[in-house]
Write a protein that holds these residues in place. Structure first.
Motif, PDB file in Angstrom:
ATOM      1  N   GLY A 224       0.787  -1.224   0.000  1.00  0.00           N
ATOM      2  CA  GLY A 224       0.000   0.000   0.000  1.00  0.00           C
ATOM      3  C   GLY A 224       0.819   1.274   0.000  1.00  0.00           C
ATOM      4  N   THR A 225       2.119   1.168  -0.092  1.00  0.00           N
ATOM      5  CA  THR A 225       2.974   2.353  -0.060  1.00  0.00           C
ATOM      6  C   THR A 225       2.663   3.312  -1.203  1.00  0.00           C
ATOM      7  N   THR A 226       2.279   2.777  -2.369  1.00  0.00           N
ATOM      8  CA  THR A 226       2.032   3.652  -3.525  1.00  0.00           C
ATOM      9  C   THR A 226       0.798   4.518  -3.347  1.00  0.00           C
ATOM     10  N   GLN A 227      -0.191   4.023  -2.612  1.00  0.00           N
ATOM     11  CA  GLN A 227      -1.432   4.767  -2.392  1.00  0.00           C
ATOM     12  C   GLN A 227      -1.902   4.545  -0.955  1.00  0.00           C
ATOM     13  N   PRO A 228      -1.242   5.174   0.031  1.00  0.00           N
ATOM     14  CA  PRO A 228      -1.646   4.962   1.423  1.00  0.00           C
ATOM     15  C   PRO A 228      -3.029   5.529   1.700  1.00  0.00           C
ATOM     16  N   SER A 229      -3.677   4.963   2.697  1.00  0.00           N
ATOM     17  CA  SER A 229      -4.962   5.482   3.147  1.00  0.00           C
ATOM     18  C   SER A 229      -4.727   6.587   4.177  1.00  0.00           C
ATOM     19  N   ASP A 230      -5.757   7.365   4.426  1.00  0.00           N
ATOM     20  CA  ASP A 230      -5.679   8.433   5.421  1.00  0.00           C
ATOM     21  C   ASP A 230      -6.843   8.312   6.378  1.00  0.00           C
ATOM     22  N   VAL A 231      -6.551   8.401   7.664  1.00  0.00           N
ATOM     23  CA  VAL A 231      -7.599   8.458   8.672  1.00  0.00           C
ATOM     24  C   VAL A 231      -7.585   9.853   9.274  1.00  0.00           C
TER      25      VAL A 231
END
Length: 727
Positions: free
Chosen positions: A418-425
């Motif tokens: 997931g490094t290429t498109q990390p999620s955000d909380v």
């Protein structure tokens, strides 16, 4: 009405052509630029959690964003990176920073991965707001050129992945695919029309006419998109090409078959064209109307990409229809019978018995034909139950050899996928500043979620009431596992672990796709039934019947299920792919349901025509297949072939679309419309036309109607074709 239209067009061809030219110039000159976007968040409404998280992030951290590109380094011999290698990578970062590449705002190297197999440099770029802005793509090209020089004499290999690189590679792959699709479509149409009519003039006619109006179609779509603020998906261009040329060629084909029939009846060229427009006009207008209604039903979609796609394709079909009934007759009326040059086969009615024999067999045993053709639809339809949607478009929409795909795979050797498109909380407190203890405890709760690889230190807003936790998943962001992680434990923990007086929202690409799933489930339950109801109304008005529309739509539904099942069988079972692109059912709905109804209308219109001449239901079915079968076969081959050209584009997304649509059209033409529909109509009998009695014998039959009972049917679709629709 259509007789008057034909007379006006045929007797004023230059005026009609001139009017088309003026309209095209006016539209192209005044239309705004047709903008498209690859930003998936642009297609979702604001009440979804992923969009709320994005809006909160933009409000609190306007300058913060995930790296636009990631440079991945590894050793050529696949060994662990040495201290000298890491020093070289830091030096490369300094040199790239010093190169001052346009729109590159930051170049930040990170420590090597824990297993020291890879090391990355995170690259920030100027944000892109205009979907047609190529600045990030240009920056990636410049970085790749610089990077190649910097590592030429080292033991390192490196490549660029990340969103900006993936978008660039997708666009380049898409441009190549578009070129292949365009050439293949035109070549296919030319070859098939040459085989059918044996005339280069008539083969070139659709290509010239449709090519001439394509810019006008694009302009009209741009006008509508701007007026109603529609977000056009970047993939629409490929679909528009095949829709315009495929559907447009079909309508021209129907007209030319009828024109040739009238010439064979002894009429002069102008009278023949007037009568051709008169007799084919109602059927193809009704068919096009059903297609347009099916497309426009997508305005009820939750997703902006489909709300824009429906009207865009409806415009394309409408323009193709009007051109087929006005521009083409005007051009042909000027050329006359030379449109068939050098062939002289149009002068005589050829002999043959293939469709006659099949039609007679269907008339004798409609039940057997209904069972066999319906059985084929059901067998393929069973496989549709195994449909599994996938959101992994990044690898599917470009070549496996592209740099972004290759180094995305390299990246996972040492870091979470997931490094290429990390999620955000995003955590927002309504009770004052967030404390260090609260932030630490919340970060720990997120890090403990299964499927989460790492959670970065939070970024805090200026007033310390909003925190942004970057969450890197262990799976590829578009994968099923990543979607399951976000939809389930990550969102649950993010909401439950929020401190008192605080709320949380999970954002990022994976969260957007989770919301896509929910939106599409809602769309399926609304758009499909509404479209079916509207199409049934069109059928009821055309046929003056309350019975026939029900079994016609049932056959179309079976055709849809069979098409989806065929795609599942080929891609998920035979090719072993994890799923089909998530938009495939809607794309199939656009073409299989709409165009399946199109062919059904053509066949049923002829069934009613034969019944009105006094034939009993079984004999009417036999004659309808005998007369209209060759036309539907020819149209089905051309339209299925044009969509099959998408399979040559070189990426899996277009390959799946091309296969599913072409298979669906083939099923609609060669199973549903040619056998299942006439067989069912023969079985239902006179009741099919209740309460309008549309099959009641008319007393105004003339020489043409009398002649139909004795004419013969050509042996192949490449020979003479007879009438396609009722007047």
């Amino acid at each position: 009405m259509f007789a008057r239209l034909g007379a006006v067009v045929v007797h004023n061809p230059w005026k009609v052509i001139g009017l088309w030219v003026l309209l095209a110039i006016a539209v192209v000159a005044t239309a705004p630029e047709l903008k498209s976007t690859t930003d998936q968040s642009a297609f979702l409404p604001s009440h979804y959690e992923s969009i709320q998280a994005l809006q909160l992030q933009q409000e609190a951290f306007p300058e913060s964003s995930a790296p636009a590109a990631i440079i991945v380094f590894a050793r050529k011999d696949s060994a662990a990176l040495t201290d000298a290698d890491t020093a070289s990578i830091v030096s490369v970062a300094d040199e790239l920073r010093g190169a001052q590449i346009d729109d590159v705002t930051a170049v930040q190297p990170t420590p090597p991965s824990q297993n020291r197999l890879i090391q990355i440099i995170a690259v920030q770029m100027t944000k892109v707001t205009n979907p047609n802005d190529t600045s990030q793509g240009d920056a990636v090209k410049a970085l790749r050129a610089e990077l190649k020089q910097r590592i030429a004499d080292t033991e390192l290999k490196a490549g660029i992945t990340g969103q900006a690189a993936q978008v660039l590679d997708q666009l380049e792959s898409g441009e190549k695919g578009m070129a292949i699709i365009g050439v293949a479509t035109i070549v296919l149409i030319l070859v098939l029309l040459l085989v059918i009519f044996r005339s280069p003039v008539i083969a070139v006619l659709p290509v010239v006419v449709i090519g001439a109006i394509s810019s006008m179609v694009g302009g009209l779509i741009a006008v509508v998109a701007k007026a109603f603020d529609l977000q056009i998906d970047a993939s629409i261009n490929a679909i528009l090409v095949v829709v315009l040329f495929g559907v447009g060629t079909d309508y021209i084909l129907f007209l030319m078959f009828r024109y040739r029939e009238r010439l064979r009846a002894g009429e002069d060229s102008k009278t023949a064209m007037v009568n051709a427009v008169s007799r084919v006009g109602e059927a193809i207008t009704s068919a096009a109307g059903a297609v347009i209604i099916a497309f426009l039903a997508l305005v009820l979609s939750t997703l902006g990409m489909f709300r824009a796609l429906g009207p865009a394709l409806a415009i394309a079909v409408a323009v193709a229809l009007v051109a087929g009934l006005t521009l083409v007759p005007a051009v042909v009326s000027l050329i006359g019978t030379k449109v068939f040059w050098p062939s002289t086969a149009w002068r005589t009615e050829p002999k043959g018995a293939r469709f006659t024999a099949v039609g007679n067999a269907l008339g004798r045993r409609p039940g057997a034909f209904a069972v066999v053709s319906g059985g084929v639809l059901v067998v393929f339809g069973v496989f549709a139950l195994g449909f599994h949607p996938t959101f992994d478009l990044s690898s599917g929409s470009t070549s496996e050899a592209s740099e972004s795909v290759v180094y995305s795979k390299e990246l996972v050797k040492g870091m979470p996928a997931g490094t290429t498109q990390p999620s955000d909380v995003l955590l927002r407190s309504e009770a004052g500043e967030l404390t260090v203890d609260q932030l630490t405890a919340y970060r720990g709760a997120l890090a403990a979620v299964p499927g989460v690889g790492q959670v970065a230190e939070p970024k805090l807003s200026a007033d310390r009431t909003i925190a942004d936790f970057t969450v890197t998943l262990t799976d590829i962001p578009e994968s099923d596992a990543a979607l399951d992680t976000v939809q389930g434990p990550l969102r649950e923990v993010a909401h439950a672990a929020a401190p008192a007086g605080a709320t949380a929202a999970v954002g990022g690409l994976t969260s957007i796709f989770v919301d896509f799933q929910d939106a599409m489930a809602r769309d399926y339950s609304i758009v499909f039934p509404v479209a079916a109801l509207l199409i049934m109304i069109v059928l009821g008005l055309l046929l003056r019947s309350l019975v026939a529309p029900w079994y016609l739509m049932a056959s179309v539904f079976l055709g849809f299920a069979a098409t989806l099942g065929a795609a599942v069988l080929v891609f998920q079972h035979f090719r072993g792919e994890p799923g089909l692109i998530f938009t495939l059912p809607v794309i199939m709905y656009l073409f299989v349901v709409a165009l399946g109804t199109d062919y059904n209308i053509l066949m049923v219109a002829r069934l009613r025509e034969e019944a009105r001449e006094g034939n009993e239901p079984k004999q009417a079915a036999a004659l309808a297949l005998r007369h209209t079968g060759p036309t539907i076969a020819a149209a089905g081959v051309i339209l299925a072939g044009t969509f099959a050209s998408m399979m040559l584009a070189g990426n899996n997304v277009l390959a799946q679309m091309g296969f599913a649509i072409s298979a669906g059209i083939a099923i609609a033409a060669f199973v549903m419309a040619m056998f299942f529909t006439p067989a069912l109509t023969a079985i239902v009998g006179h009741t099919a036309w209740w309460p309008g009695h549309g099959d009641r014998k008319t007393d105004d039959s003339g020489p043409d109607e009398q002649r139909r009972g004795t004419e013969t049917i050509p042996p192949t679709t490449g020979e003479a074709q007879t009438a396609v629709a009722e007047r």
